[in-house]
Design a protein around this motif. Structure first.
Motif, PDB file in Angstrom:
ATOM      1  N   THR A   2      37.568  44.498  35.553  1.00  0.00           N
ATOM      2  CA  THR A   2      36.797  43.275  35.402  1.00  0.00           C
ATOM      3  C   THR A   2      36.870  42.828  33.710  1.00  0.00           C
ATOM      4  O   THR A   2      37.281  43.695  33.209  1.00  0.00           O
ATOM      5  CB  THR A   2      35.068  42.881  35.311  1.00  0.00           C
ATOM      6  N   ASP A   4      34.549  42.893  31.916  1.00  0.00           N
ATOM      7  CA  ASP A   4      33.409  43.066  31.362  1.00  0.00           C
ATOM      8  C   ASP A   4      33.226  43.412  29.768  1.00  0.00           C
ATOM      9  O   ASP A   4      34.464  44.257  29.051  1.00  0.00           O
ATOM     10  CB  ASP A   4      32.479  44.091  31.951  1.00  0.00           C
ATOM     11  N   ALA A  21      28.468  40.942  30.715  1.00  0.00           N
ATOM     12  CA  ALA A  21      29.501  40.309  32.077  1.00  0.00           C
ATOM     13  C   ALA A  21      30.539  39.071  31.474  1.00  0.00           C
ATOM     14  O   ALA A  21      30.095  38.238  30.108  1.00  0.00           O
ATOM     15  CB  ALA A  21      28.776  39.714  33.541  1.00  0.00           C
ATOM     16  N   SER A  58      29.815  48.885  35.017  1.00  0.00           N
ATOM     17  CA  SER A  58      30.851  48.317  34.706  1.00  0.00           C
ATOM     18  C   SER A  58      31.919  48.626  35.815  1.00  0.00           C
ATOM     19  O   SER A  58      32.107  50.446  35.654  1.00  0.00           O
ATOM     20  CB  SER A  58      31.484  48.003  33.499  1.00  0.00           C
ATOM     21  N   GLN A  59      32.995  47.874  36.406  1.00  0.00           N
ATOM     22  CA  GLN A  59      33.939  48.068  36.981  1.00  0.00           C
ATOM     23  C   GLN A  59      35.270  47.888  35.603  1.00  0.00           C
ATOM     24  O   GLN A  59      36.446  48.690  35.978  1.00  0.00           O
ATOM     25  CB  GLN A  59      34.797  47.469  37.730  1.00  0.00           C
TER      26      GLN A  59
END
Length: 301
Positions: A2, A4, A21, A58-59
């Motif tokens: 992601t 983030d 995000a 978080s990814q």
């Protein structure tokens, strides 16, 4: 992975870290005590513990955006000489963060980061230009003209907190006398209240007592508001900007601070200028600097 990012607001009293995000929602937030005796390595160790916790939420974290009190060198990522963080003198903070976390990192002045947050996402999103004033442990400002930060030659533009209101005034933390900061910042509001009332309380408590109608607390906030009004009038005359957004911890005083400021502005600027001035509180509060840091962090990818 992601997009983030981690946003960090490093302050002279506290630091706030947030996991942000891509849609600018804050997924997690942690507050840490800082203080004047804080040292870079110890602070970074605390940051590391928090960021490790963020990784579980978080990814993928792509970058870090950090803001701090000025003066600082944003191009080289160096904290130069922050009045309220004396152990951070000439600290290469971006290099230290990138080495520790292996993530691209942006360092920005706290007021400039908050200005970007308000300009893009908050009280100034309908404006072409604005000046953001931060009043907390210290006092500073950031100037956005037609969507671009105005930095000055060495990124010192906006340090109005350490310009002089009264050359015979009290000695400021910066070494000068009668700076705007000595009339508006949280510690100086507390000090002026103690001089009037022979009682030592925090700036936040002064605001609370003013909200309850205590005369001496109201007197101190009125004095701070008048100093703010003189500062706004002066900056409006210099930059011909209409929108002024006030943030930082002291801004919780709201109209108790802004009303005296608005009242005095016409006495220190042309009518053609003062009639156009919009002086408002931050729409994002503490999140302004964090979202500004997140905005800057995303410019790295």
């Amino acid at each position: 992975m992601t997009d983030d990012v981690v946003a960090i607001d490093l302050g002279g009293t506290k630091s706030v870290l947030a996991l942000v995000a891509p849609d600018n929602t804050i997924k997690a937030q942690v507050r840490l005590e800082t203080g004047r005796e804080a040292r870079p390595e110890a602070v970074l160790a605390d940051f590391e513990e928090v960021i490790q916790g963020f990784k579980g939420r978080s990814q993928g974290i792509r970058a870090i955006g950090l803001c701090a009190p000025g003066p600082l060198d944003h191009e080289h990522g160096v904290i130069v000489n922050p009045t309220n963080l004396p152990h951070f003198f000439n600290t290469p903070l971006r290099e230290m963060l990138e080495k520790r976390f292996a993530l691209p990192t942006v360092i920005e002045h706290d007021a400039k980061a908050a200005a970007l947050g308000e300009f893009h996402f908050g009280a100034g999103k309908a404006e072409q230009s604005l000046i953001y004033i931060v009043i907390g442990t210290g006092v500073g400002a950031a100037i956005i003209i037609h969507g671009q930060l105005y930095r000055g030659l060495k990124n010192f533009a906006g340090e109005f907190g350490h310009t002089t209101l009264d050359r015979f005034g009290e000695v400021c933390n910066c070494g000068s006398r009668g700076c705007f900061e000595t009339y508006m910042s949280g510690p100086w509001i507390a000090k002026r209240y103690a001089m009037l009332n022979q009682e030592e309380i925090s700036g936040a408590e002064v605001v609370k007592r003013a909200e309850q109608g205590e005369t001496k607390a109201l007197e101190v906030l009125s004095l701070a508001g008048e100093a703010l009004g003189i500062a706004v009038a002066s900056m409006a005359m210099n930059f011909d900007i209409e929108c002024f957004v006030v943030g930082g911890g002291v801004s919780i005083a709201g109209e108790l601070l802004l009303a005296p400021a608005r009242k005095i502005i016409p006495s220190y600027s042309f009518k053609s200028v003062s009639s156009r001035i919009k002086l408002v509180s931050s729409a994002l509060r503490e999140e302004a600097a964090l979202l500004g840091c997140a905005f800057l962090a995303r410019q790295t990818f």
